[in-house]
Design an enzyme around this catalytic site. Structure first.
Site, PDB file in Angstrom:
ATOM      1  N   PHE A 137     -75.490  39.686  24.335  1.00  0.00           N
ATOM      2  CA  PHE A 137     -74.161  39.688  23.836  1.00  0.00           C
ATOM      3  C   PHE A 137     -73.736  39.589  22.546  1.00  0.00           C
ATOM      4  O   PHE A 137     -72.546  39.497  22.254  1.00  0.00           O
ATOM      5  CB  PHE A 137     -73.506  38.048  24.715  1.00  0.00           C
ATOM      6  CG  PHE A 137     -74.096  37.046  24.200  1.00  0.00           C
ATOM      7  CD1 PHE A 137     -73.491  36.416  23.177  1.00  0.00           C
ATOM      8  CD2 PHE A 137     -75.008  36.576  24.861  1.00  0.00           C
ATOM      9  CE1 PHE A 137     -73.903  35.082  22.756  1.00  0.00           C
ATOM     10  CE2 PHE A 137     -75.619  35.185  24.300  1.00  0.00           C
ATOM     11  CZ  PHE A 137     -75.050  34.713  23.485  1.00  0.00           C
ATOM     12  N   LYS A 158     -82.872  34.654  20.327  1.00  0.00           N
ATOM     13  CA  LYS A 158     -82.714  35.797  19.298  1.00  0.00           C
ATOM     14  C   LYS A 158     -83.781  36.451  18.973  1.00  0.00           C
ATOM     15  O   LYS A 158     -85.089  35.992  18.961  1.00  0.00           O
ATOM     16  CB  LYS A 158     -82.524  34.684  18.020  1.00  0.00           C
ATOM     17  CG  LYS A 158     -82.048  35.620  16.746  1.00  0.00           C
ATOM     18  CD  LYS A 158     -82.373  34.665  15.464  1.00  0.00           C
ATOM     19  CE  LYS A 158     -81.611  33.457  15.484  1.00  0.00           C
ATOM     20  NZ  LYS A 158     -81.660  32.675  14.202  1.00  0.00           N
ATOM     21  N   ASP A 257     -74.189  27.061   5.163  1.00  0.00           N
ATOM     22  CA  ASP A 257     -73.319  27.682   5.798  1.00  0.00           C
ATOM     23  C   ASP A 257     -72.916  26.983   6.810  1.00  0.00           C
ATOM     24  O   ASP A 257     -72.520  27.415   8.051  1.00  0.00           O
ATOM     25  CB  ASP A 257     -73.813  29.072   6.588  1.00  0.00           C
ATOM     26  CG  ASP A 257     -72.680  30.069   7.018  1.00  0.00           C
ATOM     27  OD1 ASP A 257     -71.624  29.966   6.317  1.00  0.00           O
ATOM     28  OD2 ASP A 257     -72.940  30.943   7.715  1.00  0.00           O
TER      29      ASP A 257
END
Length: 412
Positions: A137, A158, A257
């Site tokens: 996706f 992943k 991040d």
């Protein structure tokens, strides 16, 4: 990369200079692509049958230290996830019919090639016979993200592709893969996404983590639009993030991040911090790549390529707290590049709502102070938020912030 940290703010929001600003922006994006920077210039989210994973979009190479879950260069798949396809996920050691033409998935599941163990992490090696892969996706230049199951548990898978024609990129990507695995295996906390395992094939690296059914915090806030956000929930989720980050910092790591896209919501509504692919052990910070992160949440010292410490995560948390309180996107009346200019050159920060609980406003403003030394550590933030939670429960139990700013302003 930004060669000159002293940006010309006259170009920001000045219609007389639109042509100059457009030219600069085009040059800026070109430099991002040429230099293979890790910087995420903006973010987006994709969702999939009740689950979601956040991503960042820019022109950078996926062979950067960004994890694919928060991967620069990721684009949504054109074909949305289909529940009918999802029914075929449960096939041990196989990919679904929908993935028959997916080279990465086939490379992972190809029994012709042996599965390699992970150096020093043998116990985390995935048994591919127990891995059931569903459709992808999200995808990037060197990898994809899939939903599937492992031992019957919903997982995010992943896959990173080994670059065939660039030994240097392949070596760098493998080092970053090993780094992410080592960090995920090391960090065990209720508010950090749980690592399930990983494995290596000749042409692909695989990382498997728990799947957050509630999606990302940014998705949750976007779906609410301008409806009221329960204050109790906002503080509870902020506490989850602060506790998880206190744990990370205690172990001398930096996330680098931290943003609402990388905060995932579990079924019990608790928050899981994700995407440690850009994290680094806090040693010799001057040698760190400064461009990692996403502008709207990025500390000014990172934007300016100055040495930085764990306090860059504290800055980002201040922005996240503001998001949780208002439900809005930071600097949503600016582009990501304009936001970077404004943060660095004019000290612009999001406007604290006038009806904000004073202790929460204080936490925000201290966290995003331009001077890293003024920013509190996460242990102190946890204490402040716990006090705020107590105050909410005893004096403003039914308080809710109403996001009435359709065009939120910023203040110097």
């Amino acid at each position: 990369m930004l060669e000159n940290p002293n940006f010309d703010m006259h170009a920001v929001g000045n219609h007389d200079n639109d042509n100059n600003y457009y030219a600069f922006t085009q040059d800026f994006y070109q430099k991002l692509g040429e230099e293979g920077t890790n910087m995420s210039v903006d973010s987006m989210q994709t969702s999939n049958a009740g689950g979601s994973v956040s991503m960042s979009v820019d022109n950078s190479s996926v062979g950067s230290s960004d994890a694919l879950i928060g991967h620069p260069g990721l684009k949504p798949m054109r074909r949305p996830y289909s529940p009918s396809l999802g029914q075929s996920v449960f096939r041990p050691g196989r990919v679904t019919h929908a993935l028959n033409d997916d080279a990465l998935a086939q490379a992972l599941m190809d029994t012709t090639y042996p599965t390699e163990g992970l150096a020093n992490y043998e116990e985390w090696t995935i048994d591919l016979r127990k891995l059931h892969m569903g459709p992808a996706f999200a995808q990037g230049a060197f990898g994809k993200l899939y939903r599937g199951t492992y031992n019957g548990e919903d997982v995010a898978i992943k896959l990173l592709e080994r670059p065939e024609h660039s030994p240097e990129k392949a070596q760098a990507l493998e080092q970053q893969f090993q780094q992410e695995v080592s960090m995920l295996a090391f960090l065990k906390h209720p508010n950090i996404v749980r690592f399930i395992g990983a494995c290596i094939k000749p042409m692909v690296w695989c990382i498997v983590t728990e799947y957050a059914k509630g999606g990302s915090v940014r998705q949750f806030l976007t779906k609410r639009q301008n409806r009221a956000v329960p204050l109790k929930l906002a503080v509870m989720q902020a506490l989850d993030v602060a506790r998880g980050m206190a744990y990370v910092h205690e172990r001398n790591f930096i996330h680098r991040d931290l943003k609402s896209d990388n905060l995932l919501i579990s079924a019990d509504r608790s928050i899981k911090i994700a995407d440690f692919g850009v994290a680094r052990i806090e040693v010799q910070t001057e040698g760190m790549t400064p461009e990692t992160g996403t502008y709207r949440w990025m500390a000014p010292e990172m934007i300016q390529h100055r040495p930085y410490t764990q306090k860059v995560d504290v800055y980002s948390f201040g922005i996240v707290l503001w998001e949780l309180i208002t439900g809005l996107l930071p600097f949503q009346n600016m582009t990501a590049v304009q936001a970077a200019f404004a943060v660095v050159n004019r000290g612009v920060r999001p406007t604290v709502p006038t009806d904000c609980l004073p202790v929460l406003g204080e936490i925000m403003t201290r966290c995003w102070d331009a001077d890293p030394e003024v920013r509190p550590c996460f242990a102190e933030i946890v204490n402040l938020l716990e006090a705020a939670e107590t105050e909410i429960m005893t004096t403003v139990r039914k308080a809710r912030f109403r996001c009435c700013m359709t065009q939120p302003m910023t203040v110097d």
